[in-house]
Enzyme design. Structure first.
Site, PDB file in Angstrom:
ATOM      1  N   LYS A  70      50.575  41.630  29.368  1.00 51.12           N
ATOM      2  CA  LYS A  70      49.999  42.736  28.604  1.00 51.12           C
ATOM      3  C   LYS A  70      49.804  42.370  27.147  1.00 51.12           C
ATOM      4  O   LYS A  70      48.803  42.734  26.541  1.00 51.12           O
ATOM      5  CB  LYS A  70      50.882  43.981  28.716  1.00 51.12           C
ATOM      6  CG  LYS A  70      50.723  44.735  30.019  1.00 51.12           C
ATOM      7  CD  LYS A  70      51.264  46.145  29.895  1.00 51.12           C
ATOM      8  CE  LYS A  70      51.159  46.894  31.227  1.00 51.12           C
ATOM      9  NZ  LYS A  70      51.793  48.215  31.168  1.00 51.12           N
ATOM     10  N   LYS A  78      41.814  44.565  44.715  1.00 48.63           N
ATOM     11  CA  LYS A  78      42.334  45.910  44.944  1.00 48.63           C
ATOM     12  C   LYS A  78      41.583  46.936  44.098  1.00 48.63           C
ATOM     13  O   LYS A  78      41.210  46.639  42.970  1.00 48.63           O
ATOM     14  CB  LYS A  78      43.821  45.953  44.557  1.00 48.63           C
ATOM     15  CG  LYS A  78      44.739  46.027  45.766  1.00 48.63           C
ATOM     16  CD  LYS A  78      46.185  45.864  45.408  1.00 48.63           C
ATOM     17  CE  LYS A  78      46.831  47.063  44.743  1.00 48.63           C
ATOM     18  NZ  LYS A  78      48.284  46.884  44.562  1.00 48.63           N
ATOM     19  N   LYS A  91      41.906  51.044  38.391  1.00 50.37           N
ATOM     20  CA  LYS A  91      41.204  51.758  37.327  1.00 50.37           C
ATOM     21  C   LYS A  91      40.950  50.870  36.123  1.00 50.37           C
ATOM     22  O   LYS A  91      40.139  51.188  35.284  1.00 50.37           O
ATOM     23  CB  LYS A  91      41.975  53.016  36.933  1.00 50.37           C
ATOM     24  CG  LYS A  91      43.415  52.800  36.536  1.00 50.37           C
ATOM     25  CD  LYS A  91      44.172  54.130  36.510  1.00 50.37           C
ATOM     26  CE  LYS A  91      45.659  53.895  36.350  1.00 50.37           C
ATOM     27  NZ  LYS A  91      46.464  55.093  36.576  1.00 50.37           N
TER      28      LYS A  91
END
Ligand code: TRP
Length: 329
Positions: free
Chosen positions: A111, A194, A197
């Site tokens: 991240k 997959k 979002k």
């Protein structure tokens, strides 16, 4: 009864992959265990810098959790920031985990690398300590998580064991469990990835709140392949397999059986769209009803918060006592 905790961040809209892969299992799991579901808005703050986003997302996510079928009389749905004990135990967890351990977390590395040009908060780094607090506050026995979260459960166990060793037996040691496997829903435009979002182009993502025409359009444009036979083969025909997986999940059968009913891609696509539209219609109705009655929705949230806090406050007090903080009483 086994206590099970799972949490979800109020970031972005809930999609079909979330629903068929996880949320639907939360609903069927609520009668088999003592389930706690946190909407973890404090965790969302690690990557949110604008105002008025987290609160709205939290309310909408709560409405969605009830709309898909979590029963507020059975499941404890709570909002993390409403329960101050999370922040309080979070600090204690930060003092029980080492800088080195946090530095090894792959999610932090990923991240923070992705945010290279953006603000990387210290909260993004200490995130696992707060997650450990979430889990330990509820004496959770089991935490169903995907592979990406296993490391966070491992570190929670390490923290709990260390704390118990330092200050005396205080926390239940949780374990990660593989969630009852739901459908594996892939992106309609990119059926080897997959449904997620966090993609730039979400034309292959079906959101639970998409209207019927949007759903039809997305299925119509779904990527298949240049052959014409309808068979369930994830390797060779990922696009077709994905449609079969979705359609069979929506109609409670198996992809193999579903394949027998179709000979043409076009029919498979329209049947998939139709089944998903029918499956989502009652969810969408409940969602909009809940959001249009904010007082009632807040009542349901408060109900969950109250049950959650009753457990969390006892655990926090136990931890404070183990440490031997000076009592304020
Ligand atoms: N880190 C989890 C995720 O990104 C969210 C989360 C926060 C969580 N606290 C938790 C999951 C406690 C399970 C238990 O998905």
């Amino acid at each position: 009864m086994t206590r099970v905790l799972s949490c979800i961040q109020p970031t972005g809209d809930v999609h079909l992959g979330n629903y068929l892969g996880a949320l639907r299992n939360w609903v069927s799991g609520q009668d088999k265990a003592d389930v706690f579901h946190g909407i973890v808005d404090l965790h969302a703050l690690t990557v949110t810098e604008k105002s008025d986003i987290i609160g709205a997302n939290t309310l909408q996510l709560a409405a969605m959790l009830f709309a898909v079928g979590l029963n507020p009389d059975v499941a404890t749905v709570f909002v993390q920031s409403h329960i101050a004990e999370h922040s309080q135990l979070g600090w204690i967890m930060e003092c029980t985990v080492s800088f080195g351990e946090l530095s090894r977390m792959t999610q932090f590395k990923d991240k923070s690398a992705k945010r290279e040009a953006e603000f990387v908060s210290a909260g993004l780094f200490t995130y696992p300590a707060l997650q450990a607090a979430d889990i330990l506050l509820y004496d959770a026995n089991e935490v169903p998580v995907g592979d990406d979260q296993r490391q966070h459960i491992e570190i929670t166990r390490d923290i709990a064991i260390r704390f118990n060793h330092r200050f005396g037996d205080t926390f239940v040691i949780p374990k990660a469990v593989t969630p009852t496997s739901g459908a594996r829903v892939m992106d309609l435009q990119n059926p080897t990835a997959k449904m997620s979002k966090s993609v730039d182009d979400d034309s292959g993502v079906i959101y639970l709140l998409d209207d019927p025409s949007k759903i039809e359009k997305k299925f119509k444009r779904a990527v298949t392949d240049s052959e014409t036979d309808v068979v369930f083969d994830r390797e060779r025909k990922p696009g077709v397999a994905n449609l079969l997986e979705i359609l069979s999940a929506a109609t409670n059968t198996t992809p193999q059986k579903t394949a027998e009913n179709y000979t043409r891609y076009g029919d498979l696509k329209s049947a998939s769209a139709e089944a998903v539209i029918a499956m989502l219609a009652p969810i969408q109705k409940r969602y909009h009803d809940l959001l249009s009655d904010r007082a009632e929705l807040m009542r349901l949230i408060h109900k969950g918060n109250e049950r959650a806090q009753a457990v969390a406050s006892v655990t926090l007090a136990r931890a404070q006592k183990s440490i031997g903080f000076l009592s304020s009483k």
